[in-house]
Write an enzyme that holds these catalytic residues in place. Structure first.
Site, PDB file in Angstrom:
ATOM      1  N   THR A 110       0.834  -1.209   0.000  1.00 42.51           N
ATOM      2  CA  THR A 110       0.000   0.000   0.000  1.00 42.51           C
ATOM      3  C   THR A 110       0.869   1.259   0.000  1.00 42.51           C
ATOM      4  O   THR A 110       0.513   2.257  -0.627  1.00 42.51           O
ATOM      5  CB  THR A 110      -0.981   0.025   1.185  1.00 42.51           C
ATOM      6  OG1 THR A 110      -0.268   0.139   2.422  1.00 42.51           O
ATOM      7  CG2 THR A 110      -1.838  -1.235   1.206  1.00 42.51           C
ATOM      8  N   ASP A 111       1.999   1.229   0.678  1.00 39.40           N
ATOM      9  CA  ASP A 111       2.939   2.349   0.622  1.00 39.40           C
ATOM     10  C   ASP A 111       3.422   2.572  -0.811  1.00 39.40           C
ATOM     11  O   ASP A 111       3.399   3.696  -1.328  1.00 39.40           O
ATOM     12  CB  ASP A 111       4.156   2.064   1.502  1.00 39.40           C
ATOM     13  CG  ASP A 111       4.018   2.621   2.913  1.00 39.40           C
ATOM     14  OD1 ASP A 111       3.541   3.752   3.052  1.00 39.40           O
ATOM     15  OD2 ASP A 111       4.392   1.912   3.852  1.00 39.40           O
TER      16      ASP A 111
END
Length: 409
Positions: free
Chosen positions: A177-178
């Site tokens: 997700t980063d």
């Protein structure tokens, strides 16, 4: 191995300037993507310790965090005290020549510093202000801190990752997700830049780790929306096609993507299991999906009879998509990785020659590349201030008063 040591910036974003007020990962991913495509990225770090990733150790090379070195290659670095009025004045001076600002601080931090978008837009109407956060700048979770693990859990990713039902929830290995949020932010910034080229108007680009995680559930969300039943973990298998998973061989693991009828029949020919073509449990993809575990059990013994290399050669000759399961170090050595310049070499000020990852997007007319190593904390402070019009005696005073930090090699 490709080299990335020249100071001249190339790529489709050559001439674009980015000021990065970002730390850890999502914001720095956005900055490194833009930088590899030719933008000049000025990374602004806090005086005391800089980006928190500098302390993400081990491992370290000559005292420099390997994680920091990866996320910040190709950027120029300045260390400022943004709580001091003089530090804020320096940032505003830098923004005079900038096109894009990236920040991923917790909600309200930039506003408390007097550096939020509303505080800057009157002075810099064309500024593209990219804000990354855990959950976005609106909605009931806007004030929450966000981390990849939390975002993976809340976005549904952990519910579909793992060996199978009844096993503990598992996150994806990389901080997906980063990384995805950083890529989405770069995409949004470029769309906003295209708009600015037409109109001269800047705007806020706002995305989050939570939305990045949701975006990665396209297949699983489609299934859930159509059936009202949330899918669960399936190991390496696919939620819509079979056989499409990893199989153990005599000496390791390979992946096989026989995800349509043609490749299914080719696979049976390669492994000498043509009799399975007449099995009604496996006749069409919907049948194979309904009997996926039985299908895997029928195929698995065949692959254990020979090593991975033999199977991969046979599968390639038979036209069946397949590949080895590589560890990360083996991936770095893979000839396709090297041919695509996805491992390159840079010359770091303190470390010397070192490896990093390359740009995953290729351009035929304006090729981008990694433009250099990650900076030491404050390595380019003086050069950046000179470029902004500060004379050396004023720079000396700013350093002496602790407004600016300079690190010499």
């Amino acid at each position: 191995m490709a080299e990335a040591t020249s100071s001249k910036r190339s790529g489709p974003l050559s001439g674009v300037r980015v000021v990065e007020l970002a730390h850890i990962m999502a914001g720095p991913v956005c900055g490194l993507m833009l930088g590899d495509m030719g933008a000049e990225v000025i990374k602004v770090e806090k005086i005391d310790g800089g980006d928190d990733t500098r302390r993400s150790v081990p491992p370290a090379l000559e005292g420099e965090s390997a994680a920091y070195l990866m996320m910040n290659r190709g950027k120029r670095g300045i260390a400022l005290d943004l709580k001091a009025p003089e530090g804020k004045a320096i940032l505003r001076r830098l923004l005079q020549g900038a096109d894009i600002l990236i920040e991923n601080y917790r909600a309200g931090t930039m506003e408390r510093l007097g550096l939020g978008y509303e505080a800057l837009r009157a002075e810099f109407p064309g500024l593209i202000y990219c804000s990354l956060s855990g959950f976005g700048r609106s909605g009931p979770y806007a004030d929450r801190a966000g981390f990849d693990l939390v975002a993976q859990g809340m976005s549904g990713l952990m519910s579909v990752t793992g060996e199978g039902p009844g096993r503990p929830p598992m996150k994806c290995g990389p901080p997906v997700t980063d990384i995805t949020a950083g890529i989405l932010a770069a995409m949004g910034v470029l769309a906003a830049y295209a708009h600015r080229l037409r109109t001269g108007e800047g705007q806020v680009v706002d995305t989050s780790l939570f939305e990045a995680g949701i975006t990665l559930t396209y297949w699983q969300s489609a299934i859930s929306m159509a059936t009202s039943v949330p899918p669960g973990p399936m190991g390496s298998a696919h939620p819509l096609n079979a056989p499409y998973e990893a199989f153990e061989t005599a000496d390791g693991w390979i992946t096989i993507g026989a995800a349509n009828q043609t490749n299914w029949l080719r696979l049976l020919d390669v492994i000498g299991a043509e009799d399975l073509a007449g099995d009604p449990r496996f006749a069409q993809n919907r049948d194979r999906m309904a009997n996926r575990e039985a299908l895997a059990a029928a195929l698995a013994p065949h692959f254990r009879d020979a090593p991975s290399g033999d199977w991969l050669a046979r599968l390639e000759a038979g036209g069946v998509p397949a590949g080895p399961v590589l560890d990360v170090a083996a991936m770095h050595r893979d000839p396709q990785t090297l041919a695509r310049e996805m491992v390159v070499e840079v010359d770091h000020t303190r470390i010397g020659p070192m490896q990093t990852l390359g740009l995953p997007v290729k351009f035929s007319g304006t090729p981008g590349r990694v433009h250099g190593p990650a900076p030491l904390l404050g390595e380019h402070s003086r050069a950046i201030l000179r470029g902004a019009g500060y004379p050396d005696d004023e720079i000396d005073g700013l350093i002496a008063r602790g407004i600016v930090r300079e690190t010499l090699a």
